[in-house]
Design a protein around this motif. Structure first.
Motif, mmCIF file in Angstrom:
data_model
loop_
_atom_site.group_PDB
_atom_site.id
_atom_site.type_symbol
_atom_site.label_atom_id
_atom_site.label_comp_id
_atom_site.label_asym_id
_atom_site.label_seq_id
_atom_site.Cartn_x
_atom_site.Cartn_y
_atom_site.Cartn_z
ATOM 1 N N GLY A 1 -4.290 11.169 -6.172
ATOM 2 C CA GLY A 1 -4.207 10.342 -7.647
ATOM 3 C C GLY A 1 -3.049 11.098 -8.455
ATOM 4 O O GLY A 1 -2.421 12.224 -7.815
ATOM 5 N N THR A 2 -2.590 10.649 -9.538
ATOM 6 C CA THR A 2 -1.436 11.261 -10.275
ATOM 7 C C THR A 2 -2.193 12.072 -11.499
ATOM 8 O O THR A 2 -3.061 11.679 -12.035
ATOM 9 C CB THR A 2 -0.751 10.091 -10.903
ATOM 10 O OG1 THR A 2 -1.351 9.192 -11.589
ATOM 11 C CG2 THR A 2 0.074 9.590 -9.588
ATOM 12 N N PRO A 3 -1.419 12.925 -12.003
ATOM 13 C CA PRO A 3 -0.323 13.800 -11.137
ATOM 14 C C PRO A 3 -0.574 14.551 -10.025
ATOM 15 O O PRO A 3 -1.722 15.118 -10.029
ATOM 16 C CB PRO A 3 0.530 14.488 -12.254
ATOM 17 C CG PRO A 3 -0.663 14.964 -13.223
ATOM 18 C CD PRO A 3 -1.513 13.771 -13.097
ATOM 19 N N SER A 4 0.355 14.866 -9.212
ATOM 20 C CA SER A 4 0.060 15.724 -8.020
ATOM 21 C C SER A 4 1.510 16.280 -7.877
ATOM 22 O O SER A 4 2.622 15.847 -7.997
ATOM 23 C CB SER A 4 -0.380 14.867 -6.872
ATOM 24 O OG SER A 4 -1.429 14.359 -6.901
ATOM 25 N N PHE A 5 1.304 17.644 -7.490
ATOM 26 C CA PHE A 5 2.765 18.454 -7.374
ATOM 27 C C PHE A 5 2.721 18.994 -6.055
ATOM 28 O O PHE A 5 1.552 19.503 -5.417
ATOM 29 C CB PHE A 5 2.571 19.367 -8.415
ATOM 30 C CG PHE A 5 2.397 18.942 -9.787
ATOM 31 C CD1 PHE A 5 3.667 18.990 -10.509
ATOM 32 C CD2 PHE A 5 1.360 18.888 -10.480
ATOM 33 C CE1 PHE A 5 3.815 18.401 -12.076
ATOM 34 C CE2 PHE A 5 1.468 18.133 -11.888
ATOM 35 C CZ PHE A 5 2.420 18.284 -12.551
ATOM 36 N N VAL A 6 4.058 19.377 -5.645
ATOM 37 C CA VAL A 6 4.561 20.290 -4.550
ATOM 38 C C VAL A 6 5.318 21.211 -5.096
ATOM 39 O O VAL A 6 6.340 20.802 -5.720
ATOM 40 C CB VAL A 6 5.055 19.568 -3.372
ATOM 41 C CG1 VAL A 6 5.400 20.369 -2.343
ATOM 42 C CG2 VAL A 6 4.116 18.413 -2.874
ATOM 43 N N ILE A 7 4.965 22.500 -5.094
ATOM 44 C CA ILE A 7 5.592 23.474 -5.449
ATOM 45 C C ILE A 7 5.804 24.675 -4.467
ATOM 46 O O ILE A 7 5.133 25.270 -3.894
ATOM 47 C CB ILE A 7 5.108 24.015 -6.843
ATOM 48 C CG1 ILE A 7 4.860 23.100 -7.988
ATOM 49 C CG2 ILE A 7 6.045 25.197 -7.523
ATOM 50 C CD1 ILE A 7 4.174 23.574 -9.150
ATOM 51 N N GLY A 8 7.056 24.679 -4.139
ATOM 52 C CA GLY A 8 7.402 25.640 -2.830
ATOM 53 C C GLY A 8 6.494 24.732 -1.740
ATOM 54 O O GLY A 8 6.696 23.812 -1.203
ATOM 55 N N ALA A 9 5.773 25.721 -0.986
ATOM 56 C CA ALA A 9 4.925 25.222 0.190
ATOM 57 C C ALA A 9 3.639 25.045 -0.232
ATOM 58 O O ALA A 9 2.580 24.882 0.670
ATOM 59 C CB ALA A 9 5.031 26.543 1.251
ATOM 60 N N THR A 10 3.260 25.081 -1.519
ATOM 61 C CA THR A 10 1.883 24.579 -1.883
ATOM 62 C C THR A 10 1.570 23.505 -2.792
ATOM 63 O O THR A 10 2.388 22.895 -3.469
ATOM 64 C CB THR A 10 1.444 25.858 -2.678
ATOM 65 O OG1 THR A 10 1.583 27.046 -2.256
ATOM 66 C CG2 THR A 10 -0.042 25.687 -3.167
#
Length: 199
Positions: free
Chosen positions: A169-178
């Motif tokens: 679901g939202t929100p979802s994040f990709v930060i760097g490789a995580t």
């Protein structure tokens, strides 16, 4: 499906692709460097945040000022906003409208205008919000229609990426490789950026 009276036509691909195509895990290049997706923050930043969001998501609205503040204060973060309209036709309409505004050089003002709207969205509310920042209904319609293929492609890719990453679901994040499913507090966001920067 969005009604014709709204003057926007969501393509069949946009609404059907998520269930008809098999999602696979996307690469960082797919996520962070889609040439058709607008970039906020510092386009040359050393860390990229990709946020999968929906304009009707209450958590997305709540976390947006936090993300904006952290990105601005840091000064060296690229922010890639990945429209993932999971709340139905009104969300697709909103995503189409703001991506069209990007073609007019008004992505960030259009995005801010919709994030500030409370409650469920309707095509009329979206159009009025964009008229309030100087984008007429006629210009918006013309721009969406002229760029419908590109916009549909963005929404299809974002949806398949979110599925490939197993986001729920939202929100979802990709930060760097995580991966970070769910809303993040300011301290968590800063910690995630620092982790990505060290890597």
């Amino acid at each position: 499906m969005i009604k014709r009276r709204t003057l926007f036509m969501a393509t069949a691909a946009t609404l059907a692709a998520p269930s008809l195509l098999r999602a696979k895990e996307p690469s960082q290049k797919d996520i962070f460097f889609d040439k058709d997706v607008p970039v906020l923050g510092n386009p040359k930043g050393d860390v990229t945040i990709a946020e999968y969001f929906d304009y009707q998501c209450g958590y997305c609205k709540a976390v947006h000022p936090v993300v904006t503040k952290v990105v601005k204060d840091d000064g060296n973060v690229r922010l890639v906003m990945k429209d993932w309209p999971v709340f139905g036709a009104a969300s697709v309409f909103a995503a189409q409208a703001v991506l069209a505004a990007a073609k007019l050089g008004k992505y960030q003002p259009a995005q801010e205008a919709l994030f500030k709207l409370s409650g469920p969205l309707t095509p009329d509310r979206v159009q009025q919000a964009l008229e309030d920042i100087g984008i007429s209904k006629d210009l918006l319609t013309k721009t969406v229609n002229a760029n419908s293929k590109d916009i549909a492609g963005i929404l299809d890719r974002n949806w398949l990426q979110a599925e490939g990453l197993s986001f729920q679901g939202t929100p979802s994040f990709v930060i760097g490789a995580t991966l970070y499913p769910g809303a993040l507090q300011e301290s968590d966001l800063k910690e995630a950026i620092a982790k990505a920067r060290k890597a």
